[in-house]
Each structure stands twice: as C-alpha cells, then as structure tokens.
Design a protein around this motif. Structure first.
Motif, PDB file in Angstrom:
ATOM      1  N   ALA A 177      36.728  37.023  29.310  1.00  0.00           N
ATOM      2  CA  ALA A 177      37.277  38.158  29.577  1.00  0.00           C
ATOM      3  C   ALA A 177      36.609  39.120  30.315  1.00  0.00           C
ATOM      4  O   ALA A 177      36.776  39.957  31.170  1.00  0.00           O
ATOM      5  CB  ALA A 177      38.196  38.760  28.607  1.00  0.00           C
ATOM      6  N   LEU A 178      35.093  39.399  29.685  1.00  0.00           N
ATOM      7  CA  LEU A 178      34.210  40.410  30.004  1.00  0.00           C
ATOM      8  C   LEU A 178      33.735  39.660  31.520  1.00  0.00           C
ATOM      9  O   LEU A 178      33.552  40.668  32.367  1.00  0.00           O
ATOM     10  CB  LEU A 178      33.087  40.206  28.965  1.00  0.00           C
ATOM     11  N   TRP A 179      33.610  38.584  31.717  1.00  0.00           N
ATOM     12  CA  TRP A 179      33.229  38.034  33.107  1.00  0.00           C
ATOM     13  C   TRP A 179      33.982  38.473  33.984  1.00  0.00           C
ATOM     14  O   TRP A 179      33.712  38.803  35.120  1.00  0.00           O
ATOM     15  CB  TRP A 179      32.769  36.549  32.984  1.00  0.00           C
ATOM     16  N   MET A 180      35.531  38.057  33.958  1.00  0.00           N
ATOM     17  CA  MET A 180      36.414  37.980  34.830  1.00  0.00           C
ATOM     18  C   MET A 180      36.871  39.496  35.107  1.00  0.00           C
ATOM     19  O   MET A 180      36.959  39.967  36.270  1.00  0.00           O
ATOM     20  CB  MET A 180      37.615  37.734  34.168  1.00  0.00           C
ATOM     21  N   MET A 181      36.908  40.564  33.848  1.00  0.00           N
ATOM     22  CA  MET A 181      37.017  41.861  34.122  1.00  0.00           C
ATOM     23  C   MET A 181      35.872  42.737  35.105  1.00  0.00           C
ATOM     24  O   MET A 181      36.381  43.748  35.766  1.00  0.00           O
ATOM     25  CB  MET A 181      37.380  42.538  32.786  1.00  0.00           C
ATOM     26  N   SER A 182      34.746  42.062  34.856  1.00  0.00           N
ATOM     27  CA  SER A 182      33.841  42.354  35.741  1.00  0.00           C
ATOM     28  C   SER A 182      34.069  42.519  37.375  1.00  0.00           C
ATOM     29  O   SER A 182      33.530  43.523  37.889  1.00  0.00           O
ATOM     30  CB  SER A 182      32.377  42.171  35.600  1.00  0.00           C
ATOM     31  N   HIS A 183      34.591  41.305  37.696  1.00  0.00           N
ATOM     32  CA  HIS A 183      34.900  41.343  39.056  1.00  0.00           C
ATOM     33  C   HIS A 183      36.267  42.304  39.589  1.00  0.00           C
ATOM     34  O   HIS A 183      36.208  43.207  40.643  1.00  0.00           O
ATOM     35  CB  HIS A 183      35.471  40.129  39.425  1.00  0.00           C
ATOM     36  N   PHE A 184      37.194  42.234  38.563  1.00  0.00           N
ATOM     37  CA  PHE A 184      38.346  43.310  38.836  1.00  0.00           C
ATOM     38  C   PHE A 184      37.776  45.076  38.871  1.00  0.00           C
ATOM     39  O   PHE A 184      38.334  45.681  39.902  1.00  0.00           O
ATOM     40  CB  PHE A 184      39.367  43.236  37.738  1.00  0.00           C
ATOM     41  N   LEU A 185      36.773  45.182  37.964  1.00  0.00           N
ATOM     42  CA  LEU A 185      36.454  46.533  37.958  1.00  0.00           C
ATOM     43  C   LEU A 185      35.550  47.022  39.162  1.00  0.00           C
ATOM     44  O   LEU A 185      35.261  48.155  39.424  1.00  0.00           O
ATOM     45  CB  LEU A 185      35.715  46.852  36.727  1.00  0.00           C
ATOM     46  N   ASN A 186      34.789  45.865  39.461  1.00  0.00           N
ATOM     47  CA  ASN A 186      33.934  46.003  40.742  1.00  0.00           C
ATOM     48  C   ASN A 186      34.564  46.169  41.992  1.00  0.00           C
ATOM     49  O   ASN A 186      33.758  46.861  42.942  1.00  0.00           O
ATOM     50  CB  ASN A 186      32.790  44.929  40.831  1.00  0.00           C
ATOM     51  N   SER A 187      35.616  45.569  42.072  1.00  0.00           N
ATOM     52  CA  SER A 187      36.334  45.942  43.446  1.00  0.00           C
ATOM     53  C   SER A 187      37.822  45.931  43.352  1.00  0.00           C
ATOM     54  O   SER A 187      38.276  45.102  43.087  1.00  0.00           O
ATOM     55  CB  SER A 187      35.913  44.598  44.182  1.00  0.00           C
ATOM     56  N   PRO A 188      38.406  46.935  43.827  1.00  0.00           N
ATOM     57  CA  PRO A 188      39.980  47.046  43.855  1.00  0.00           C
ATOM     58  C   PRO A 188      40.592  46.106  44.799  1.00  0.00           C
ATOM     59  O   PRO A 188      41.957  45.961  44.426  1.00  0.00           O
ATOM     60  CB  PRO A 188      40.420  48.448  44.423  1.00  0.00           C
ATOM     61  N   ARG A 189      39.946  45.346  45.563  1.00  0.00           N
ATOM     62  CA  ARG A 189      40.680  44.228  46.446  1.00  0.00           C
ATOM     63  C   ARG A 189      40.551  42.914  45.788  1.00  0.00           C
ATOM     64  O   ARG A 189      41.462  41.952  46.391  1.00  0.00           O
ATOM     65  CB  ARG A 189      39.897  44.036  47.586  1.00  0.00           C
ATOM     66  N   VAL A 190      40.073  42.915  44.521  1.00  0.00           N
ATOM     67  CA  VAL A 190      40.125  41.464  43.688  1.00  0.00           C
ATOM     68  C   VAL A 190      41.655  41.409  43.325  1.00  0.00           C
ATOM     69  O   VAL A 190      41.934  41.975  42.185  1.00  0.00           O
ATOM     70  CB  VAL A 190      39.068  41.395  42.801  1.00  0.00           C
ATOM     71  N   GLY A 191      42.313  40.281  43.575  1.00  0.00           N
ATOM     72  CA  GLY A 191      43.680  40.156  42.905  1.00  0.00           C
ATOM     73  C   GLY A 191      43.640  38.844  41.971  1.00  0.00           C
ATOM     74  O   GLY A 191      44.424  38.972  41.000  1.00  0.00           O
TER      75      GLY A 191
END
Length: 419
Positions: free
Chosen positions: A153-167
């Motif tokens: 979850a930490l790894w996945m959430m890093s992408h969501f929090l770094n870019s609002p366009r990551v779906g």
C-alpha cells in the motif's frame, strides 16, 4: 492459381519468426530503460517510501468459494503496514463456507467489514459493491487467494499522492505454486513476459492491463469511468482501457508484490489463458471506436500489438496445418512447408528467449530471492506456453464473437495449483 501468393510459406514462416523476435527486443529495451531510470535505485522492498500524508485506504477482497484461502488472505490484509485502513471482504454468492469464515473473522476484527451478495454475480459486481460501501478515496483490490506484501500500500499510494492524474497502480504478482514444471515455468513467465512487458509499456506511456490479482485505484477515476463492467470476462483489462481512454494514467509498481496461486495442470492453464485471450478480444471489439479520435492515439500501439499477436497465432497455426498437409498431399511450392524443426532462426529465437528471461529474472530478483534458481526451468517456456498461447488466440476470437452480447461474467472457480 497459387502463383499470386509468391512464396507464401516463406512469408508466413518469416512472420512467425520475426514478430516474436522483434517484440522481444522491443520489450527488453523498454524494460531496461524503465529499470535504469525508475526502478534500480527507487524500488527497494526493504525501504518503503515515506509519504507526505497517509489518507485512509480500503483493502478490497472479492471472494467466491474461497473457503480454503479466505482466512489466510484476510489475515494477511489485516496485518498490513499502513496507518489507516479498512478491509472489505465481499462474499459473492459462495456455496461453501466462505461466508461463515468471513463473518467469524469480522466479529474479532473491527477493521474488517463483510458484504454478502445473495447470488454469484461476478468479480466486477463484487468489486463495485465494495467500492460503494468503502469509507475511503483509494482502493487496493486483491484476489481471495493472494498474499499482499505488507508494504504494498505504501508503494502504491506514493504514485497516487505524487500525481493527481494517476487513476490506477498495478502491482507485481509473484508465483507461490512451484511444485510442478508448469508452476516453475510460470515463475519465469511472470517476470519475462508480464513484468517485462509492463515495464516496457510504462516506458511507452500506456499499459495493456493492470494485474487483476493486485491493483490500486483512485475512487474519482473509477467514478469517472463508471466502475467495472459486469459483462467483461477480464474486468482488469476492461477497467485499464476505460481509465486510459479517459486520460487517467496507470503506473506499474514492481515493489508492490503479491504472492498468488496459479494453475499447475494443463486443463487449468488452458481455461485461464483462454479467458485472458477472450477478455483481450472483448476489449479490442469494444474499444475499436477509439481510432476515430486523435486524442486517444496513445492507446493505438497497445491495440495494434494485440492484433499482431493474434495474427501471429493464426500464422503459426496455418504454418503447422500446411506442414501436416504437405506430409500427405502434393502441395504447390508456394504453400509447401518442408519442416517445423528449427534451423538457425530457431536457435536465434531460443537464444533471444533465454536472454529476455535472464534479464527479467535479474530485474525481479530483489523481489523474489529464489528467482534465479528457476532459470533452468524457463527453457521449457516456448514449448508449452507458446503452443497454449497460439491455440488460445485462435480459439478466443470465434468464442468471443459467438458469446451472448451483454451476458454477465460470473465466477468460475479456477485451478489453484497442486496442494
């Protein structure tokens, strides 16, 4: 009458050889760029990222007749290393003791909520039902027989929090079932084919599909595209296309590993791969309209690659049929296939296959410490999996075309390996 074909058999054999040869080096080049640019220093499972914030997440597990695996999967999720999360287990019309196991666990674990569906309505419906009751803006969905890494979850959430366009963020599935030749061969396949292709496709900007066994989603993105489609045989392929055609980005996170069970019998492998192939054909048929829109052009290479892979399957089958026919019938020179035994082209292709698999195993060894010991077994990959891939490709198209339009895709319990 056959002179217009030219040397048809040579053209056919050339495509059978050059297509996988070219794609192999394309995948290796793209994956190597991804590994050097993003992964080599960044994705270390022993050192999860520190996030600027830790919004609540929902760990969703859809279950159908998972009495043998549900307890282990849910307990694994409940021990996840993330500050704020809930677990939502969906019992989708199970006929075994899955519902009773989940209810008993919910009484002991306040973070666990259980949703019961009266009838088998399919994975897409189970995921949508969980999303409707979830108390968060981010979902991580895993299969009912999977074991998610505690830092995923930490790894996945890093992408969501770094870019609002990551779906969506797709994880890195690793094989648990390794007791047979098929199981051990799939260890190499998931690195050299699935993992390598995802790295290469991320380099190019679009992926064919998230891994349905472990993927994270942003609620806003799912809401934007109408959640999962209930009539698609592979909901993971469909949701990937829906998100990307709506201009949401999909990331691949190799450190978000998930240990999964896979078929270890030919019958189970055939059923699984045929469903995957039919799901791809469904996506190709459903989203053919995208060629009318220049704004959707970034998905065109993904579309073309799948079409070419299907053409390869039919080309391979035609080559085999012509060879067999030549054993018993007089054949025109343009259609005569003298042998299927590999010459120098076969040796070159085999060497390329081993190079691709060796490169991918090196890339993935930080996520699976026993990975390289399976390198010996991957030499069997072309014999088993290329043949199955060819047969499922040529079977999938007519079966998909004949399938009732709009029919609900419900659960069918898969082969989970030799126990």
């Amino acid at each position: 009458m056959f002179q217009d074909f030219g040397n048809f058999s040579e053209l056919l054999f050339g495509y059978v050889f050059y297509y996988p040869f070219f794609m192999s080096y394309l995948w290796m080049a793209g994956a190597l760029f991804y590994w050097l640019h993003y992964e080599r220093k960044g994705s270390n499972p022993a050192n999860p990222p520190k996030l600027p914030e830790y919004p609540k997440i929902s760990l969703i597990v859809p279950c159908h007749n998972e009495g043998d695996n549900a307890r282990d999967t849910v307990e694994n999720l409940l021990s996840h290393d993330y500050p704020d999360f809930e677990v939502i287990a969906v019992n989708d019309g199970s006929s075994d003791n899955t519902g009773a196991i989940l209810d008993e666990m919910a009484q002991r674990h306040p973070k666990l909520r259980v949703v019961h569906l009266a009838q088998n309505q399919g994975k897409a419906m189970a995921l949508t039902a969980a999303a409707m009751v979830a108390d968060s803006q981010y979902f991580i969905c895993v299969d009912g027989d999977a074991q998610l890494h505690p830092h995923a979850a930490l790894w996945m959430m890093s992408h969501f929090l770094n870019s609002p366009r990551v779906g969506a963020v797709t994880g890195n599935p690793r094989i648990r079932t390794r007791s047979t030749l098929l199981g051990r061969t799939q260890v190499g396949e998931f690195s050299s084919i699935i993992g390598l292709i995802k790295r290469a496709q991320r380099t190019l900007g679009r992926v064919f599909t998230v891994s349905g066994v472990a993927a994270g989603f942003r609620r806003a993105a799912l809401h934007d595209v109408g959640y999962w489609s209930k009539d698609m045989l592979t909901e993971d392929i469909d949701i990937s296309w829906k998100l990307q055609l709506a201009h949401w980005d999909i990331r691949f996170e190799p450190a978000a590993t998930c240990w999964i069970l896979m078929p270890e019998t030919l019958r189970g492998l055939w059923k699984q791969r045929l469903r995957w192939a039919m799901g791809g054909v469904q996506a190709i048929l459903k989203y053919g309209w995208m060629w009318k829109s220049w704004r959707k052009r970034r998905m065109w290479p993904v579309y073309i690659e799948f079409i070419l892979s299907m053409v390869w399957g039919y080309a391979m089958l035609t080559t085999i049929i012509l060879w067999i026919a030549g054993l018993f019938l007089p054949m025109p020179a343009s259609l005569y296939v003298p042998t299927l035994m590999p010459g120098w082209t076969g040796v070159l292709l085999a060497a390329t296959c081993l190079l691709q698999m060796g490169l991918s195993l090196i890339m993935d060894r930080r996520y699976d410490c026993n990975l390289l010991r399976n390198y010996f077994w991957v030499i069997w990959y072309p014999m088993a999996f290329w043949l199955i891939g060819m047969l499922t490709s040529v079977t999938a198209l007519p079966k998909t075309l004949l399938r009732e339009k709009g029919a609900r895709a419900v659960w069918v319990s898969p082969d989970r390996g030799i126990k």
